[in-house]
Design a protein around this motif. Structure first.
Motif, short mmCIF file in Angstrom:
data_model
loop_
_atom_site.label_atom_id
_atom_site.label_comp_id
_atom_site.label_asym_id
_atom_site.label_seq_id
_atom_site.Cartn_x
_atom_site.Cartn_y
_atom_site.Cartn_z
N ARG A 543 -2.94 43.34 42.73
CA ARG A 543 -2.72 44.30 43.92
C ARG A 543 -1.92 43.53 45.00
NH1 ARG A 543 -8.07 44.25 46.09
NH2 ARG A 543 -8.82 45.46 44.19
N ARG A 544 -1.88 42.29 44.64
CA ARG A 544 -0.91 41.33 45.37
C ARG A 544 0.33 41.68 44.71
NH1 ARG A 544 0.45 39.63 49.96
NH2 ARG A 544 -2.02 38.92 50.04
N VAL A 545 0.65 41.43 43.35
CA VAL A 545 1.84 41.83 42.74
C VAL A 545 2.57 43.21 43.14
CG1 VAL A 545 3.10 42.23 40.71
CG2 VAL A 545 1.48 40.23 40.67
N CYS A 546 1.55 44.36 43.10
CA CYS A 546 2.09 45.67 43.38
C CYS A 546 2.58 45.60 44.85
CB CYS A 546 0.98 46.63 43.32
SG CYS A 546 0.48 46.89 41.63
N LYS A 547 1.82 44.96 45.93
CA LYS A 547 2.15 44.94 47.23
C LYS A 547 3.54 44.20 47.21
CE LYS A 547 0.62 44.17 51.77
NZ LYS A 547 0.94 45.28 52.03
N LEU A 569 3.80 59.96 42.51
CA LEU A 569 2.77 59.94 43.37
C LEU A 569 1.88 61.13 43.12
CD1 LEU A 569 1.27 58.52 45.68
CD2 LEU A 569 2.47 59.83 47.34
N GLU A 570 2.44 62.17 42.97
CA GLU A 570 1.48 63.38 42.31
C GLU A 570 0.74 63.13 41.13
OE1 GLU A 570 4.56 66.45 41.73
OE2 GLU A 570 5.03 66.44 43.72
N GLN A 571 1.18 62.23 40.25
CA GLN A 571 0.57 61.99 39.07
C GLN A 571 -0.73 60.83 39.26
OE1 GLN A 571 1.17 63.41 36.25
NE2 GLN A 571 3.11 64.35 36.95
N CYS A 572 -0.69 60.47 40.58
CA CYS A 572 -1.90 59.39 40.68
C CYS A 572 -3.27 60.18 40.88
CB CYS A 572 -1.71 58.60 41.83
SG CYS A 572 -0.28 57.37 41.82
N GLU A 573 -4.12 59.46 40.48
CA GLU A 573 -5.56 59.71 40.49
C GLU A 573 -5.82 59.78 42.02
OE1 GLU A 573 -8.50 57.87 38.24
OE2 GLU A 573 -7.33 58.39 36.33
N SER A 574 -5.51 58.90 42.85
CA SER A 574 -5.84 58.96 44.28
C SER A 574 -4.66 58.75 44.81
CB SER A 574 -6.88 57.72 44.54
OG SER A 574 -7.88 58.09 43.72
N PRO A 575 -3.79 59.75 44.96
CA PRO A 575 -2.42 59.60 45.86
C PRO A 575 -2.63 59.31 47.52
CG PRO A 575 -2.92 62.02 45.11
CD PRO A 575 -4.19 61.16 44.65
N ARG A 576 -3.53 59.73 47.78
CA ARG A 576 -3.67 59.69 49.09
C ARG A 576 -4.21 58.61 49.96
NH1 ARG A 576 -3.58 65.47 51.02
NH2 ARG A 576 -3.86 66.52 49.00
N THR A 577 -4.18 57.46 49.13
CA THR A 577 -4.52 56.06 49.66
C THR A 577 -3.92 55.06 48.97
OG1 THR A 577 -6.45 55.89 48.77
CG2 THR A 577 -6.77 56.41 50.73
N CYS A 578 -3.48 53.85 49.49
CA CYS A 578 -2.87 52.56 49.04
C CYS A 578 -4.09 51.98 48.49
CB CYS A 578 -1.99 52.00 50.10
SG CYS A 578 -2.93 50.84 51.02
N PRO A 579 -3.61 50.94 47.53
CA PRO A 579 -4.70 49.99 46.85
C PRO A 579 -5.66 49.14 47.91
CG PRO A 579 -2.67 49.68 45.71
CD PRO A 579 -2.49 50.60 47.09
N HIS A 580 -5.41 49.58 49.02
CA HIS A 580 -5.92 48.53 49.99
C HIS A 580 -6.72 49.77 50.83
CE1 HIS A 580 -3.60 45.04 49.22
NE2 HIS A 580 -2.69 45.79 49.02
N GLY A 581 -6.61 50.92 50.65
CA GLY A 581 -7.42 51.88 51.26
C GLY A 581 -6.94 52.55 52.52
N ARG A 582 -5.76 52.12 52.88
CA ARG A 582 -4.96 52.76 53.97
C ARG A 582 -4.31 54.14 53.61
NH1 ARG A 582 -3.69 47.46 54.98
NH2 ARG A 582 -1.82 47.25 53.58
N PRO A 583 -3.92 55.20 54.46
CA PRO A 583 -3.51 56.22 53.87
C PRO A 583 -2.05 56.14 53.38
CG PRO A 583 -3.72 56.20 56.43
CD PRO A 583 -4.34 54.78 55.72
#
Ligand code: ADP
Ligand code: MG
Length: 599
Positions: A543-547, A569-583
């Motif tokens: 998560r840190r590396v991605c950030k 992003l369209e391909q993502c399973e949860s495109p509407r939030t970042c890995p930290h849970g923010r939109p």
């Protein structure tokens, strides 16, 4: 009249009414049987729009001599054994009703030879009763001739439409099957003259030309979806230059079966939101494939309607891939952008062989902007993850459980521009989307990393010179403890001194990062949290590396870069939030806009 049980012949005629409504329904059942029999050459002949004669000839498996008579009995089928089979039907037929129903309301001649037998069978039936049977010669395959349809059923006969109407029903039907089965050669003959023929080349484009003409076919573009997804969508869709006054030219197929489905047709129409003038409709051939257990075909006697287990998912898959197909053709990527080259450079950088001759990341190279990490395509990895997920528990940290895919997934978006070098403005079928470029990219990199982790192959890159990193004493022990875990995600680190470590390789995605700073941040993360389990530690570090690697606010993005980002992003399973849970985005619907403008 007292209550009594109807004689079989009457029951048969009533049942026939459900399957056999008109000549086109006979053609449909016979063509489906030919397809189920594995034919790759099917010929349909009609006299007087099928009212006088319908003959369907195929080169399929044929029917065994001792089963020919049985095939015309009610509920006689070779395609279904038990109730359990009903839940995963792969053939077009399964009720064992068609031949019996057709025979009940016409005169039928069947000439068939099973491909494993030396001679064929001729069978003649009148009103459902066998009147003649003999052995005959013919090549393997089946010819069924239906004459004097509804001659004994005046009520039906009365409701038949003009020859012109009945004929166009047949024409539509045969072209539909030809579109759904491009590898089968279909020939349609009316009054002895060929009125339609497909090549059987296996190319849908060829059938489009045969069915719609070259001019229309040239204005249609291929629809493609991820071939490994559970629901795949293929076919062709019109560019905005080709439209139609109503929705009748949206042809839908589910698992090779033509279907009427208002919702799916609506999904196609939605895909053209703002692309067509109101009141105009697209022309499309949309083929949906999904596992048979995901769809119930047993809801309609003529099997023209189906029911989906997850209708929302099918809807969004159709809408998304059709829109994608059309938008891709409307917005060719910007003139030779720096991006594709940057992708190539990065891909090369991940293979050790490339390191010696090509140094894409060299700071001396004149480069306007560094490429976006992880911007190469990666659908395949993403899918592999879907199939192997569930092998590990979700990280304990604040990754929200993904809501139902359909409500969460993104429609295909059209990029409008960049705002404040921080947000991407995009338009979708349901309005305006403001996408935070950093958060969105973080989400993309994160899902990709997780997928790679699932596969056990996070690509790693060996550094040309190992980098020494000194960490706080308090963190040195922690880092030492997790060296093995870090190895699993691409870090090759060894202890070098008291609190100094030597970094030999890093996850490939980090090839441009300030490695020393990154390691210190990672150590700080580990100190702070309570991650103990290997998976938690891996997730935390990644998560840190991605950030760190996600593009930052303030970076100018080209149109091509924004398109690539949004597509990922369209391909993502949860495109509407970042890995930290923010939109990652804010969505303003057309309705909200209308409301705000008090329209
Ligand atoms: P269903 O297709 O639902 O099984 P039908 O009444 O249409 O029922 O056909 C009954 C059976 O006759 C089929 O299951 C198949 O075994 C056989 N049959 C019908 N048409 C053909 C054909 N063209 N080629 C080979 N077999 C056929
Ligand atoms: Mg059938």
């Amino acid at each position: 009249m007292g209550i009594h049980i109807l004689p079989d012949t009457v029951v048969a005629r009533i049942a026939a009414g459900e399957v056999v409504e008109r000549p086109a329904s006979v053609v449909k059942e016979l063509v489906e049987n030919a397809i189920d029999a594995g034919a790759d050459d099917i010929r349909v002949e009609c006299l007087e729009s099928g009212k006088r004669l319908i003959r369907v000839t195929d080169n399929g498996s044929g029917i065994r001599a001792d089963e020919a008579e049985l095939a015309f009995q009610h509920h006689a089928t070779s395609k279904l054994r038990d109730a359990e089979d009903l839940s995963h039907i792969r053939s077009l037929g399964f009720r064992g009703e068609a031949l019996a129903s057709i025979a009940a309301v016409s005169q039928v001649t069947c000439v068939t030879r099973h491909h494993e037998e030396n001679s064929g069978t001729l069978l003649r039936l009148d009103g459902g009763k066998v009147t003649h049977q003999e052995r005959v010669g013919r090549p393997p395959g089946t010819t069924i001739t239906v004459e004097h349809l509804f001659a004994h059923v005046p009520a039906r006969l009365k409701f038949l439409k003009s020859n012109q109407t009945e004929r166009s029903q047949i024409d539509n039907l045969v072209t539909r099957y030809a579109l759904a089965y491009p590898h089968i050669r279909f020939t349609l003959i009316h009054e002895g003259r060929v009125s339609f023929q497909s090549a059987g080349s296996g190319q849908l484009r060829d059938v489009l030309v045969a069915a719609f003409g070259g001019e229309e076919a040239a204005q249609m573009v291929p629809i493609a979806s991820d071939p490994l997804a559970t629901i795949t969508v293929s076919g062709f869709a019109s560019l905005p230059s080709l439209d139609h006054a109503n929705r009748s030219r949206i042809l839908l197929f589910v698992n090779g079966r033509p279907v009427q489905d208002t919702r799916l047709a609506f999904a196609v129409i939605q895909a053209y939101h703002t692309l067509l003038t109101t009141g105009r409709y697209p022309v499309a051939v949309v083929l949906v494939q999904l596992p048979p257990e995901e769809v119930d075909v047993n809801v309609h006697p003529a099997k023209a309607e189906v029911r989906f287990r997850d209708a929302d998912a099918v809807f969004s898959a159709v809408q998304r891939s059709v829109r994608r197909a059309v938008l891709d053709h409307l917005q060719p990527p910007e003139a030779p952008s720096a991006l594709p080259q940057a992708w190539r450079a990065q891909l090369a950088a991940t293979s050790p062989a490339a390191l010696t001759d090509a140094q894409p990341a060299s700071p001396l190279q004149p480069q306007a902007q560094p490429p976006i990490p992880g911007s190469e395509r990666w659908e395949r990895v993403g899918i592999a993850r879907q199939s192997s997920s569930g092998q590990w528990s979700l990280p304990a940290a604040p990754v929200p459980p993904p809501p139902a895919a359909s409500s969460n997934s993104l429609p295909a978006l059209r990029i409008l521009g960049q705002l404040a070098t921080t947000y991407i403005l995009a338009e979708g079928p349901e309005g305006l989307y403001l996408i935070d470029q950093h958060a969105a990219h973080e989400r993309i990199l994160w899902e990709r990393a997780m997928a790679q982790l699932d596969l056990g192959q996070v690509p790693s890159q060996v550094l040309l010179d190992p980098i020494p990193v000194t960490v706080p004493v308090s963190g040195a022990h922690l880092l030492e403890m997790h060296l093995e875990t870090l190895r699993a995600i691409g870090f090759e680190i060894e202890r070098f001194g008291n609190n100094t470590f030597l970094v030999r390789s890093v996850p490939a995605i980090m090839f441009q990062d300030d490695i020393a700073a990154a390691i210190r941040e990672i150590v700080a993360d580990l100190e702070e949290g309570d991650a103990v389990l290997q998976r938690d530690v891996e997730a935390k570090v990644l998560r840190r590396v991605c950030k760190r690697m996600a593009i930052k606010a303030g970076r100018v993005l080209s149109l091509a870069e924004m398109q690539a980002l949004v597509r990922d992003l369209e391909q993502c399973e949860s495109p509407r939030t970042c890995p930290h849970g923010r939109p990652t985005m804010i969505h303003i619907s057309v309705a909200t806009l209308a409301n705000e403008f008090k329209r």
